[in-house]
Design a protein around this motif. Structure first.
Motif, short mmCIF file in Angstrom:
data_model
loop_
_atom_site.label_atom_id
_atom_site.label_comp_id
_atom_site.label_asym_id
_atom_site.label_seq_id
_atom_site.Cartn_x
_atom_site.Cartn_y
_atom_site.Cartn_z
N LEU A 223 0.80 -1.31 0.06
CA LEU A 223 -0.20 0.02 0.08
C LEU A 223 0.77 1.28 -0.04
O LEU A 223 2.18 1.16 0.26
CB LEU A 223 -0.89 -0.04 1.32
CG LEU A 223 -1.94 -1.12 1.26
CD1 LEU A 223 -2.82 -1.03 2.66
CD2 LEU A 223 -3.05 -0.93 0.16
N PRO A 224 0.30 2.45 -0.53
CA PRO A 224 1.12 3.63 -0.33
C PRO A 224 1.62 3.87 1.14
O PRO A 224 0.91 3.55 2.02
CB PRO A 224 -0.15 4.66 -0.84
CG PRO A 224 -1.09 4.05 -1.54
CD PRO A 224 -1.03 2.53 -0.74
N LYS A 225 2.61 4.73 1.05
CA LYS A 225 3.12 5.11 2.55
C LYS A 225 1.94 6.02 3.33
O LYS A 225 1.24 6.78 2.80
CB LYS A 225 4.23 5.73 2.32
CG LYS A 225 5.55 5.27 1.88
CD LYS A 225 6.87 5.87 1.93
CE LYS A 225 8.08 4.81 1.34
NZ LYS A 225 9.28 5.67 1.13
N ASN A 226 2.28 6.11 4.47
CA ASN A 226 1.26 6.75 5.35
C ASN A 226 1.10 8.05 5.11
O ASN A 226 0.34 8.92 4.89
CB ASN A 226 1.57 6.58 7.03
CG ASN A 226 0.66 5.36 7.25
OD1 ASN A 226 0.18 4.46 6.74
ND2 ASN A 226 1.06 4.87 8.69
N ASP A 227 2.45 8.73 4.74
CA ASP A 227 2.49 10.32 4.48
C ASP A 227 1.55 10.47 3.42
O ASP A 227 0.92 11.68 3.01
CB ASP A 227 3.89 10.45 3.97
CG ASP A 227 4.85 10.25 4.83
OD1 ASP A 227 4.35 10.29 6.26
OD2 ASP A 227 5.98 10.10 4.72
N ALA A 228 1.17 9.60 2.43
CA ALA A 228 0.48 9.92 1.15
C ALA A 228 -0.88 9.92 1.52
O ALA A 228 -1.98 10.62 0.86
CB ALA A 228 0.37 8.81 0.10
N LEU A 229 -1.38 9.26 2.75
CA LEU A 229 -2.78 9.33 3.03
C LEU A 229 -2.99 10.51 4.33
O LEU A 229 -4.15 10.64 4.56
CB LEU A 229 -3.03 8.22 3.63
CG LEU A 229 -3.33 6.82 2.84
CD1 LEU A 229 -3.30 5.58 3.49
CD2 LEU A 229 -4.13 7.09 1.61
N GLU A 230 -1.77 11.28 4.85
CA GLU A 230 -2.15 12.19 5.77
C GLU A 230 -2.92 13.48 5.48
O GLU A 230 -3.91 13.69 6.06
CB GLU A 230 -0.77 12.82 6.12
CG GLU A 230 -0.92 13.53 7.48
CD GLU A 230 0.46 13.92 7.95
OE1 GLU A 230 0.46 14.90 9.03
OE2 GLU A 230 1.48 13.68 7.49
N ALA A 231 -2.98 13.81 4.18
CA ALA A 231 -3.65 15.02 3.90
C ALA A 231 -5.27 14.90 3.55
O ALA A 231 -6.13 15.34 4.36
CB ALA A 231 -3.32 15.41 2.56
N PRO A 232 -5.56 13.56 3.10
CA PRO A 232 -6.98 13.35 2.98
C PRO A 232 -7.44 12.74 4.22
O PRO A 232 -8.74 13.02 4.74
CB PRO A 232 -6.88 12.08 2.04
CG PRO A 232 -5.63 11.53 1.78
CD PRO A 232 -4.73 12.90 2.20
N ALA A 233 -6.56 12.23 5.06
CA ALA A 233 -7.20 11.68 6.40
C ALA A 233 -7.58 12.90 7.44
O ALA A 233 -8.55 12.93 8.06
CB ALA A 233 -6.00 11.01 6.97
N ARG A 234 -6.44 13.81 7.20
CA ARG A 234 -6.65 14.91 8.03
C ARG A 234 -7.92 16.08 7.72
O ARG A 234 -8.73 16.23 8.37
CB ARG A 234 -5.61 16.05 7.83
CG ARG A 234 -5.36 17.46 8.91
CD ARG A 234 -4.45 17.83 8.60
NE ARG A 234 -3.22 17.39 8.93
CZ ARG A 234 -2.57 17.13 10.15
NH1 ARG A 234 -3.40 17.78 11.22
NH2 ARG A 234 -1.65 16.30 10.46
N ARG A 235 -8.29 16.07 6.10
CA ARG A 235 -9.42 16.58 5.72
C ARG A 235 -10.58 15.59 6.17
O ARG A 235 -11.78 16.33 6.66
CB ARG A 235 -9.52 16.49 4.21
CG ARG A 235 -10.85 17.15 3.50
CD ARG A 235 -10.83 17.05 2.14
NE ARG A 235 -11.74 17.81 1.70
CZ ARG A 235 -13.18 17.40 1.35
NH1 ARG A 235 -13.37 16.05 1.96
NH2 ARG A 235 -13.93 17.95 1.01
N ARG A 236 -10.59 14.40 6.22
CA ARG A 236 -11.73 13.49 6.70
C ARG A 236 -12.14 13.87 8.18
O ARG A 236 -13.32 13.94 8.48
CB ARG A 236 -11.54 11.95 6.69
CG ARG A 236 -12.55 11.18 7.02
CD ARG A 236 -12.06 9.56 6.96
NE ARG A 236 -12.18 9.34 5.66
CZ ARG A 236 -12.10 7.85 5.17
NH1 ARG A 236 -11.85 6.94 6.19
NH2 ARG A 236 -12.03 7.37 3.98
#
Length: 305
Positions: A223-236
């Motif tokens: 899976l993609p590294k956590n860093d790639a998901l940080e922005a969408p997770a923060r928005r969520r």
């Protein structure tokens, strides 16, 4: 370390500008859809001419690699439509222009990433005999055609009404989706929040699990590294806090009629709709998702009002 939930002060939703798309289903749209439906169910009529684009050919074939037959490389009475891409291009091109009864030798180079390792990246020589060539003939818009699409009474007029109704539902859903996106984006942008790191980490983990499930992966290292998901997770997380505050402040409660409407959408016109409905009602997690979607609809309507 105990994280403190941020204090949320909502900005007035009256400052939000939303553009609602405008569109309608015309008679021309319905006619175009009926034409597409005709093309989905063509009749095939035998012809004596050479095979061409969109013709269906029925063939016998035998393939060899280095002179040896290989698994899956032969068949009899095998039909396919030229131009649909069901067969490799070199195979299709090999029968293009052939008549019924004609035999051809065709060289086919299998791609390196072909699904079967046995033939991937290899070259095969096929002997192909065309048994039959058929051209497509679109069906008439008669009662039999209507019945094939579930309309047993009322003929063409009834089918046109069904098509228009279905297209209208799709259009309404598309407009609703565009408006929903605008509202949620506007709420997020108008109410900046410093979200707790722990909540962001939990959201990232949840997004990774969802992504792995959709991709059918069991190894999270792919899976993609956590860093790639940080922005969408923060928005969520931020949007969830804003929405939650609006629901609390406006005392919005789940409307059971909306839940039933959402459940009807999920079940749709499935032949086993009663069984599907029962499965939804017995699945607490599935019903929570439907109730959440219904409450979101209410929130969107409140903002728009």
């Amino acid at each position: 370390l105990i994280e403190v939930m941020p204090e949320i002060t909502l900005n007035p939703v009256s400052d939000i500008a939303i553009e609602r798309p405008s569109a309608e289903i015309t008679d021309a749209d319905v006619a175009a859809m009926l034409e597409t439906m005709r093309k989905q169910r063509p009749d095939f009529v035998p012809v004596e001419r050479e095979a061409g684009e969109n013709d269906r050919v029925t063939v016998d074939f035998e393939g060899r690699i280095d002179g040896e037959l290989f698994q899956g490389g032969s068949a009899t009475g095998f039909p396919f439509v030229i131009g649909q891409g069901r067969m490799l291009k070199e195979f299709e091109d090999g029968v293009r222009g052939a008549k019924a009864g004609e035999t051809r030798s065709v060289t086919v180079n299998f791609p390196a990433d072909y699904g079967s390792e046995q033939v991937a990246g290899k070259t095969a020589l096929f002997s192909i005999t065309v048994q039959k060539v058929e051209e497509q003939k679109l069906p008439e818009l008669d009662d039999a055609f209507c019945a094939a699409f579930g309309v047993s009474e009322g003929g063409l007029e009834a089918l046109q009404r069904e098509v228009r109704s279905s297209m209208q539902r799709e259009l309404d859903n598309a407009i609703r989706g565009k408006v929903r996106t605008q509202v949620l984006d506007a709420l997020h942008d108008a109410n900046p929040i410093e979200v707790p790191k722990g909540m962001v980490a939990e959201a990232m983990q949840s997004m990774q699990i969802d992504l792995a499930r959709r991709m059918g992966l069991k190894d999270f290292s792919q899976l993609p590294k956590n860093d790639a998901l940080e922005a969408p997770a923060r928005r969520r997380v931020a949007l969830g806090l804003v929405v939650g505050e609006i629901v609390r402040a406006q005392d919005l409660k789940v409307d059971r009629a909306r839940v039933n409407a959402r459940l009807n959408e999920a079940v749709g016109d499935h032949p086993n709709s009663d069984e599907m409905r029962r499965q939804y009602l017995q699945n607490a997690e599935a019903m929570r998702q439907i109730e959440s979607a219904a409450l979101e609809d209410q929130l969107i309507d409140w903002v728009l009002s």
